[in-house]
Design an enzyme around this catalytic site. Sequence first.
Site, PDB file in Angstrom:
ATOM      1  N   HIS A 101     -30.827   1.088 -42.385  1.00 22.75           N
ATOM      2  CA  HIS A 101     -31.808   0.204 -43.016  1.00 22.75           C
ATOM      3  C   HIS A 101     -31.383  -0.177 -44.431  1.00 22.75           C
ATOM      4  O   HIS A 101     -31.399  -1.337 -44.796  1.00 22.75           O
ATOM      5  CB  HIS A 101     -33.188   0.874 -43.053  1.00 22.75           C
ATOM      6  CG  HIS A 101     -34.247  -0.014 -43.595  1.00 22.75           C
ATOM      7  ND1 HIS A 101     -34.492  -0.143 -44.947  1.00 22.75           N
ATOM      8  CD2 HIS A 101     -35.110  -0.848 -42.971  1.00 22.75           C
ATOM      9  CE1 HIS A 101     -35.473  -1.014 -45.118  1.00 22.75           C
ATOM     10  NE2 HIS A 101     -35.866  -1.453 -43.930  1.00 22.75           N
ATOM     11  N   LEU A 151     -34.079   6.472 -36.016  1.00 23.27           N
ATOM     12  CA  LEU A 151     -34.652   7.427 -35.081  1.00 23.27           C
ATOM     13  C   LEU A 151     -35.131   6.778 -33.795  1.00 23.27           C
ATOM     14  O   LEU A 151     -35.103   7.401 -32.735  1.00 23.27           O
ATOM     15  CB  LEU A 151     -35.809   8.195 -35.729  1.00 23.27           C
ATOM     16  CG  LEU A 151     -35.384   9.246 -36.744  1.00 23.27           C
ATOM     17  CD1 LEU A 151     -36.610   9.911 -37.345  1.00 23.27           C
ATOM     18  CD2 LEU A 151     -34.475  10.286 -36.105  1.00 23.27           C
ATOM     19  N   ALA A 152     -35.596   5.539 -33.872  1.00 24.42           N
ATOM     20  CA  ALA A 152     -36.155   4.913 -32.683  1.00 24.42           C
ATOM     21  C   ALA A 152     -36.064   3.396 -32.799  1.00 24.42           C
ATOM     22  O   ALA A 152     -35.794   2.853 -33.876  1.00 24.42           O
ATOM     23  CB  ALA A 152     -37.609   5.338 -32.506  1.00 24.42           C
ATOM     24  N   GLY A 160     -37.544   0.044 -33.358  1.00 24.88           N
ATOM     25  CA  GLY A 160     -38.695  -0.572 -34.007  1.00 24.88           C
ATOM     26  C   GLY A 160     -38.373  -2.036 -34.224  1.00 24.88           C
ATOM     27  O   GLY A 160     -37.465  -2.589 -33.602  1.00 24.88           O
ATOM     28  N   HIS A 219     -36.869  -3.676 -36.647  1.00 21.13           N
ATOM     29  CA  HIS A 219     -35.515  -4.021 -37.100  1.00 21.13           C
ATOM     30  C   HIS A 219     -34.507  -3.950 -35.958  1.00 21.13           C
ATOM     31  O   HIS A 219     -33.616  -4.796 -35.857  1.00 21.13           O
ATOM     32  CB  HIS A 219     -35.067  -3.112 -38.234  1.00 21.13           C
ATOM     33  CG  HIS A 219     -35.821  -3.311 -39.506  1.00 21.13           C
ATOM     34  ND1 HIS A 219     -36.027  -4.547 -40.074  1.00 21.13           N
ATOM     35  CD2 HIS A 219     -36.425  -2.424 -40.336  1.00 21.13           C
ATOM     36  CE1 HIS A 219     -36.711  -4.418 -41.191  1.00 21.13           C
ATOM     37  NE2 HIS A 219     -36.964  -3.135 -41.365  1.00 21.13           N
TER      38      HIS A 219
END
Length: 123
Positions: A9, A70-71, A73, A75
């Site tokens: 990110h 982690l998962a 989403g 983005h």
Amino acid sequence: MRGIVLFGHGSRSPDWAKPFHAIRRAIMVRSPAMPVALGFLEAMRPTLDEAIDSLAAQGATEVDIVPIFLATGGHIAGDLPRLAAGAMDRHPGVVIRVAAPAGEASSVIEAMADYALHAEGEN
């Protein structure tokens, strides 16, 4: 030649990227000939575009983007496919693949469970 982009990110804090650099170093120790670049969505450089451009300039004909998230989403589901498509347009001879987020890999889930079981808080 295959290259890897570790995609994150980004943050305004340079310390935030330390784990990304550590992952990159660990890959380079295991596979010294493998070009590995970091690429960030916002607030840090290199950007994902810059990372892919760099690998292509080094001769990569395949680039695997590995999201260190982690998962899935917004983005990963929205921004990343758009950015990957733009990179494929810029580099038509380069195969660009997007892996699932690291946190969704069973080996990573197991490693985090082991960590949680053995973690001790700072009190």
